[in-house]
Scaffold this motif. Structure first.
Motif, PDB file in Angstrom:
ATOM      1  N   TRP A 173       0.762  -1.307  -0.131  1.00  0.00           N
ATOM      2  CA  TRP A 173      -0.045  -0.003  -0.044  1.00  0.00           C
ATOM      3  C   TRP A 173       0.746   1.377  -0.049  1.00  0.00           C
ATOM      4  O   TRP A 173       0.215   2.430  -0.066  1.00  0.00           O
ATOM      5  CB  TRP A 173      -0.943  -0.029   1.111  1.00  0.00           C
ATOM      6  N   ILE A 174       2.054   1.138  -0.159  1.00  0.00           N
ATOM      7  CA  ILE A 174       2.849   2.461  -0.178  1.00  0.00           C
ATOM      8  C   ILE A 174       2.656   3.077  -1.340  1.00  0.00           C
ATOM      9  O   ILE A 174       2.432   4.461  -0.870  1.00  0.00           O
ATOM     10  CB  ILE A 174       4.439   2.008  -0.042  1.00  0.00           C
ATOM     11  N   SER A 175       2.483   2.543  -2.510  1.00  0.00           N
ATOM     12  CA  SER A 175       2.216   3.613  -3.607  1.00  0.00           C
ATOM     13  C   SER A 175       0.876   3.929  -3.628  1.00  0.00           C
ATOM     14  O   SER A 175       0.540   4.833  -4.463  1.00  0.00           O
ATOM     15  CB  SER A 175       2.471   2.539  -4.977  1.00  0.00           C
ATOM     16  N   ARG A 176      -0.166   3.426  -2.801  1.00  0.00           N
ATOM     17  CA  ARG A 176      -1.535   4.091  -2.796  1.00  0.00           C
ATOM     18  C   ARG A 176      -1.990   4.655  -1.555  1.00  0.00           C
ATOM     19  O   ARG A 176      -3.216   4.962  -1.162  1.00  0.00           O
ATOM     20  CB  ARG A 176      -2.595   2.495  -2.988  1.00  0.00           C
ATOM     21  N   ALA A 177      -0.965   4.890  -0.550  1.00  0.00           N
ATOM     22  CA  ALA A 177      -1.314   5.663   0.564  1.00  0.00           C
ATOM     23  C   ALA A 177      -2.066   6.964   0.305  1.00  0.00           C
ATOM     24  O   ALA A 177      -1.586   7.662  -0.737  1.00  0.00           O
ATOM     25  CB  ALA A 177       0.050   5.810   1.303  1.00  0.00           C
ATOM     26  N   PRO A 178      -3.125   7.186   0.984  1.00  0.00           N
ATOM     27  CA  PRO A 178      -3.947   8.245   0.603  1.00  0.00           C
ATOM     28  C   PRO A 178      -3.765   9.509   0.802  1.00  0.00           C
ATOM     29  O   PRO A 178      -4.425  10.493   0.465  1.00  0.00           O
ATOM     30  CB  PRO A 178      -5.323   7.626   1.305  1.00  0.00           C
ATOM     31  N   SER A 179      -2.614  10.010   1.754  1.00  0.00           N
ATOM     32  CA  SER A 179      -2.096  11.484   1.896  1.00  0.00           C
ATOM     33  C   SER A 179      -0.564  11.306   1.802  1.00  0.00           C
ATOM     34  O   SER A 179      -0.059  10.112   2.387  1.00  0.00           O
ATOM     35  CB  SER A 179      -2.911  11.832   3.007  1.00  0.00           C
ATOM     36  N   LEU A 180      -0.010  12.428   1.499  1.00  0.00           N
ATOM     37  CA  LEU A 180       1.296  12.427   1.710  1.00  0.00           C
ATOM     38  C   LEU A 180       1.982  11.997   3.143  1.00  0.00           C
ATOM     39  O   LEU A 180       3.012  11.446   3.504  1.00  0.00           O
ATOM     40  CB  LEU A 180       2.080  13.630   1.355  1.00  0.00           C
ATOM     41  N   ARG A 181       1.478  12.562   4.468  1.00  0.00           N
ATOM     42  CA  ARG A 181       1.652  12.363   5.517  1.00  0.00           C
ATOM     43  C   ARG A 181       1.459  10.426   5.892  1.00  0.00           C
ATOM     44  O   ARG A 181       2.468  10.164   6.580  1.00  0.00           O
ATOM     45  CB  ARG A 181       0.714  12.737   6.501  1.00  0.00           C
ATOM     46  N   ARG A 182       0.574  10.083   5.327  1.00  0.00           N
ATOM     47  CA  ARG A 182       0.300   8.619   5.570  1.00  0.00           C
ATOM     48  C   ARG A 182       1.616   7.982   4.752  1.00  0.00           C
ATOM     49  O   ARG A 182       1.996   6.834   5.014  1.00  0.00           O
ATOM     50  CB  ARG A 182      -1.167   7.960   4.930  1.00  0.00           C
TER      51      ARG A 182
ATOM     52  N   HIS B 103       8.325   8.601  -5.117  1.00  0.00           N
ATOM     53  CA  HIS B 103       7.237   7.594  -5.236  1.00  0.00           C
ATOM     54  C   HIS B 103       7.787   6.396  -5.872  1.00  0.00           C
ATOM     55  O   HIS B 103       7.884   5.169  -5.521  1.00  0.00           O
ATOM     56  CB  HIS B 103       6.164   7.942  -6.247  1.00  0.00           C
ATOM     57  N   ARG B 104       8.630   6.623  -7.181  1.00  0.00           N
ATOM     58  CA  ARG B 104       9.252   5.599  -7.868  1.00  0.00           C
ATOM     59  C   ARG B 104      10.305   4.788  -6.802  1.00  0.00           C
ATOM     60  O   ARG B 104      10.421   3.647  -7.126  1.00  0.00           O
ATOM     61  CB  ARG B 104      10.136   6.209  -9.179  1.00  0.00           C
ATOM     62  N   LEU B 105      11.155   5.505  -6.169  1.00  0.00           N
ATOM     63  CA  LEU B 105      12.105   4.934  -5.359  1.00  0.00           C
ATOM     64  C   LEU B 105      11.434   3.968  -4.181  1.00  0.00           C
ATOM     65  O   LEU B 105      11.868   2.648  -4.005  1.00  0.00           O
ATOM     66  CB  LEU B 105      12.893   5.913  -4.457  1.00  0.00           C
TER      67      LEU B 105
ATOM     68  N   GLN C  81      -3.311   7.958  -6.621  1.00  0.00           N
ATOM     69  CA  GLN C  81      -4.561   8.973  -6.409  1.00  0.00           C
ATOM     70  C   GLN C  81      -5.726   8.087  -6.113  1.00  0.00           C
ATOM     71  O   GLN C  81      -6.792   8.500  -5.775  1.00  0.00           O
ATOM     72  CB  GLN C  81      -4.765  10.056  -7.341  1.00  0.00           C
ATOM     73  N   TYR C  82      -5.552   6.777  -6.354  1.00  0.00           N
ATOM     74  CA  TYR C  82      -6.853   5.769  -6.040  1.00  0.00           C
ATOM     75  C   TYR C  82      -7.735   6.029  -5.079  1.00  0.00           C
ATOM     76  O   TYR C  82      -9.016   6.234  -5.235  1.00  0.00           O
ATOM     77  CB  TYR C  82      -6.251   4.191  -6.134  1.00  0.00           C
ATOM     78  N   LEU C  83      -7.186   6.126  -3.878  1.00  0.00           N
ATOM     79  CA  LEU C  83      -8.202   6.227  -2.656  1.00  0.00           C
ATOM     80  C   LEU C  83      -8.892   7.555  -2.603  1.00  0.00           C
ATOM     81  O   LEU C  83     -10.012   7.689  -2.369  1.00  0.00           O
ATOM     82  CB  LEU C  83      -7.557   5.963  -1.307  1.00  0.00           C
ATOM     83  N   GLN C  84      -8.265   8.679  -3.066  1.00  0.00           N
ATOM     84  CA  GLN C  84      -8.692  10.152  -3.016  1.00  0.00           C
ATOM     85  C   GLN C  84      -9.614  10.075  -4.103  1.00  0.00           C
ATOM     86  O   GLN C  84     -10.682  10.984  -3.882  1.00  0.00           O
ATOM     87  CB  GLN C  84      -7.447  11.103  -3.211  1.00  0.00           C
ATOM     88  N   ARG C  85      -9.289   9.443  -5.421  1.00  0.00           N
ATOM     89  CA  ARG C  85     -10.736   9.655  -6.358  1.00  0.00           C
ATOM     90  C   ARG C  85     -11.642   8.616  -6.244  1.00  0.00           C
ATOM     91  O   ARG C  85     -12.792   9.044  -6.423  1.00  0.00           O
ATOM     92  CB  ARG C  85      -9.644   8.988  -7.599  1.00  0.00           C
ATOM     93  N   ALA C  86     -11.441   7.586  -5.545  1.00  0.00           N
ATOM     94  CA  ALA C  86     -12.672   6.564  -5.305  1.00  0.00           C
ATOM     95  C   ALA C  86     -13.538   6.947  -4.009  1.00  0.00           C
ATOM     96  O   ALA C  86     -14.570   6.870  -4.183  1.00  0.00           O
ATOM     97  CB  ALA C  86     -12.023   5.287  -4.912  1.00  0.00           C
ATOM     98  N   TYR C  87     -12.908   7.678  -3.241  1.00  0.00           N
ATOM     99  CA  TYR C  87     -13.741   8.463  -2.179  1.00  0.00           C
ATOM    100  C   TYR C  87     -13.483   9.801  -1.997  1.00  0.00           C
ATOM    101  O   TYR C  87     -12.687  10.037  -0.877  1.00  0.00           O
ATOM    102  CB  TYR C  87     -13.322   7.762  -0.937  1.00  0.00           C
ATOM    103  N   PRO C  88     -14.034  10.583  -2.924  1.00  0.00           N
ATOM    104  CA  PRO C  88     -13.731  12.060  -2.680  1.00  0.00           C
ATOM    105  C   PRO C  88     -14.141  12.923  -1.665  1.00  0.00           C
ATOM    106  O   PRO C  88     -14.963  12.266  -0.867  1.00  0.00           O
ATOM    107  CB  PRO C  88     -14.522  12.551  -4.039  1.00  0.00           C
TER     108      PRO C  88
ATOM    109  N   GLY D  85       0.800   8.291 -15.962  1.00  0.00           N
ATOM    110  CA  GLY D  85      -0.822   8.040 -16.214  1.00  0.00           C
ATOM    111  C   GLY D  85      -0.822   6.863 -14.842  1.00  0.00           C
ATOM    112  O   GLY D  85      -1.660   6.897 -14.159  1.00  0.00           O
ATOM    113  N   TYR D  86       0.282   5.873 -15.139  1.00  0.00           N
ATOM    114  CA  TYR D  86       0.014   4.459 -14.151  1.00  0.00           C
ATOM    115  C   TYR D  86       0.360   4.910 -12.733  1.00  0.00           C
ATOM    116  O   TYR D  86      -0.185   4.403 -11.814  1.00  0.00           O
ATOM    117  CB  TYR D  86       0.709   3.460 -14.631  1.00  0.00           C
ATOM    118  N   ILE D  87       1.393   5.799 -12.567  1.00  0.00           N
ATOM    119  CA  ILE D  87       1.514   6.357 -11.374  1.00  0.00           C
ATOM    120  C   ILE D  87       0.896   7.048 -10.602  1.00  0.00           C
ATOM    121  O   ILE D  87       0.334   6.778  -9.574  1.00  0.00           O
ATOM    122  CB  ILE D  87       2.864   7.241 -11.459  1.00  0.00           C
TER     123      ILE D  87
END
Lengths: 93, 318, 247
Positions: free
Chosen positions: B56-65, C18-20, C236-243, C229-231
């Motif tokens: 979930w690192i790449s999908r964490a929902p905020s920068l703080r998280r 993010h990449r690292l 952004q998945y959660l922020q987009r799915a649950y605005p 786009g994939y990054i």
């Protein structure tokens, strides 16, 4: 398969203190060992100076000899300040 | 030659007197083997444990998280490293331990064979899985083998933020939308029982326990630790407003503890044997990282050797 | 323009961080797993400071997370180099080194910015990036001059990524504006440092510096490679799915 040698890591936590053994790690050379020690053992500002020693270069005393090595110091109480009786009036000594 | 029997008596006397055993001290062969097995299992658990959370690192929902989770998973790598180091003082090297893990010979904590399917799982792992681990780890700070105990002290110090981070994630969800609260409850439903299983089989069934207690490698039994965890966690669940998925869970005035329902040991043993939802993926990920890293490790050694040779030649000239 | 300029710097840091972070748990050895994550944490930390400042500059009540999680690809201003996939460890090291050499000189110049906040961020970040550059330089040398296999992998990575280096020094409108107003840096100065550093390290690494052919550009204008786009889809998945939720 080439394994990276093991290194022992010593940290000085702040100026004025001894370096203290904190653990070990693997690294291919001494430069990398210092950097790995920085990355692994100082993540929470634990140190201001790092020593690394390749583990194979550490020579340790043997526990079998501990009686001969350390017990003789036990009865040399005259090396400690409390061995010497002085009147209570003497201050700062 | 000192007879083995008297060495063993001396060893046990030291353990009984709470004197730590250090690497070069004489120790029974079985003590050494038990330690290697336990410490390496513990180290493997830290390393494999990076995977479900790292998910979930790449999908964490905020920068703080994101930074919080990244730092936490990195800590697990550090903890694995400290533990492998402690294990190496017993005369086995890390490469061999990896070999045991990668070939499936060595075990790691089965909890990491469960999937992290939602963000709430990251919170639930922090709260329940780390919470259960901490019970064990605090005990191990007093274990009889010096290097293991010292590694555990360091780990416990660092670990303290992990459970708080998990709880904070869940607390935020508990105050959130209906969807978020559902996500939270679902995660707790899935992680509760596996967390109780983390303490291992009950004392009656546990094969290694008695000897480990005598050697003070372990200081509390599986059931004692499990009870301690349940008692602490039930209270915390109230703050999150979640239901723990056990209808038999209730306070027992007489015992001064919470009673809880029977654990599904069939599931436990199946996951241990490799039938968990993610056993194959977890092991495959470790093998892949190790295999794909081989050329990097080899190159670093080759370079170090070249450098040493160059230095030696430069010295000869001078 | 000040917003645009700040976002350019911030987006580079976030996307590379993010990449690292993709290596966390998958590194070639535990020690390097930890090291790479330290760099990722530094970069995401820099991005946060810069986004917070960008939000303040904009003055529309957006937060750091709005900027990271609610902009679409064409609104991202990072250079193409940092969004390139992690590849093998050699690819990651080469990508890192090529960017670190730029990043170091860039922050060194930005310390003189008239914009006090940017200067302060630059000063703090420069310490971190000094270490990044040292780390990636040493690894370029080590792997370049290691085994025949590692040499080949490094040369391939270098050849593949080279086309993304030109953009680092090609001034966008925001770069131009920032330079003219004493806020930004002179990319020509940065380039000079970069060229010297890169050629010095590649020589030590026994790697051949690719010829400067056609350079890919567009990141600073929001025209990205397919990878971004994939990054973002993942990030952004959660922020987009649950605005509109708190996390």
């Amino acid at each position: 398969m080439n394994n990276w040698p093991l290194w022992e890591v010593f940290l000085r936590s702040r100026q004025g203190l001894h370096h203290k053994h904190v653990g070990s790690l693997h690294a291919a050379d001494e430069k990398m060992a210092i950097e790995n020690a920085r990355d692994v053992y100082t993540r929470r500002s634990e140190g201001v100076s790092i020593w690394v020693v390749e583990s194979k270069h550490i020579h340790a005393s043997s526990p079998d000899e501990s009686e001969a090595l350390y017990d003789p110091a036990n009865d040399k109480v005259y090396r400690h300040p409390t061995f010497y009786d002085l009147p209570d009036e003497i201050k700062h000594m | 030659m000192v007879p083995i029997k008297s060495l063993e008596e001396k060893f046990q006397a030291a353990v009984d007197a709470e004197i730590k055993i250090e690497p070069k001290d004489w120790m029974p062969d079985a003590y050494r083997k038990t330690l290697i097995r336990q410490i390496s299992q513990h180290a493997h658990s830290e390393i494999v444990g990076m995977l479900p959370e790292g998910n979930w690192i790449s999908r964490a929902p905020s920068l703080r998280r994101k930074v919080g989770l990244l730092a936490k998973v990195q800590d697990e790598a550090g903890h694995g490293l400290y533990l492998y180091s402690a294990c190496e003082t017993l005369g086995i090297d890390r490469e061999e331990l990896f070999e045991q893990l990668n070939t499936g010979k060595a075990k790691y904590s089965s909890i990491f064979n469960y999937p992290t399917t939602t963000w709430a799982d990251i919170g639930a792992i922090g709260w329940l899985v780390d919470g259960a681990a901490i019970m064990n780890q605090v005990m191990l700070c007093r274990t009889s083998y010096g290097p293991y105990a010292r590694a555990m002290v360091r780990i416990c110090k660092e670990e303290s933020f992990h459970q708080r981070q998990g709880f904070e994630i869940l607390l935020t969800l508990s105050k959130g939308s209906e969807e978020q609260r559902a996500m939270l409850q679902d995660a707790v439903d899935r992680w509760w029982w596996p967390s109780l299983m983390m303490f291992g089989p009950s004392d009656k069934e546990s094969t290694h326990s008695a000897q480990s207690m005598k050697w003070k490698i372990k200081r509390k039994s599986n059931d004692e630790l499990r009870q301690q965890f349940v008692d602490a966690t039930v209270e915390q669940a109230k703050i999150l407003n979640v239901t723990l998925p056990d209808p038999e869970l209730k306070w027992n005035e007489e015992r001064g503890h919470y009673d809880f329902g029977p654990i599904d040991w069939e599931e436990f043993w199946n996951v241990v044997k490799g039938n968990g939802p993610c056993n194959k993926e977890r092991l495959a990920a470790r093998v892949k990282a190790h295999d794909e890293g081989a050329w990097v490790r080899d190159a670093a050694v080759a370079f170090a050797e070249k450098q040493a040779k160059r230095r030696a030649e430069a010295n000869k000239v001078a | 323009m000040q917003l645009e300029y700040t976002l350019q710097i911030a987006d580079n840091a976030l996307i590379l961080g993010h990449r690292l972070s993709e290596w966390c748990g998958h590194g070639p050895i535990l020690e390097q797993d930890i090291a790479i994550t330290n760099i990722a944490l530094d970069l995401i930390g820099q991005a946060r400071s810069l986004y917070q400042y960008a939000a303040e500059v904009e003055g529309k009540g957006r937060t750091e997370d709005d900027l990271a999680y609610l902009r679409i690809g064409t609104q991202f201003r990072n250079t193409l180099l940092v969004e390139q996939p992690k590849g093998n460890f050699g690819t990651t090291i080469v990508r890192q080194f090529l960017f670190d050499a730029f990043h170091f000189a860039f922050y060194q110049e930005l310390c003189n910015s008239k914009d006090e906040t940017l200067a302060a961020v630059a000063k703090k970040s420069l310490k971190e990036v000094t270490y990044h550059l040292r780390f990636s330089s040493e690894w370029v040398i080590r792997l370049g001059d290691g085994t025949a296999e590692s040499h080949e992998k490094m040369q391939t990575a270098l050849n593949d990524l080279w086309a993304y280096t030109g953009e680092l020094f090609k001034a966008s409108d925001a770069d131009q504006w920032a330079l003219e107003n004493g806020i930004g840096v002179d990319l020509e100065v940065v380039k000079k440092f970069w060229e010297e550093k890169v050629s010095e390290i590649l020589k030590m690494a026994t790697l051949e510096q690719p010829a400067d052919g056609w350079m890919q550009t567009g990141g600073k204008q929001g025209r990205h490679t397919e990878h971004l786009g994939y990054i973002l889809a993942e990030m952004q998945y959660l922020q987009r799915a649950y605005p509109g939720q708190e996390w």
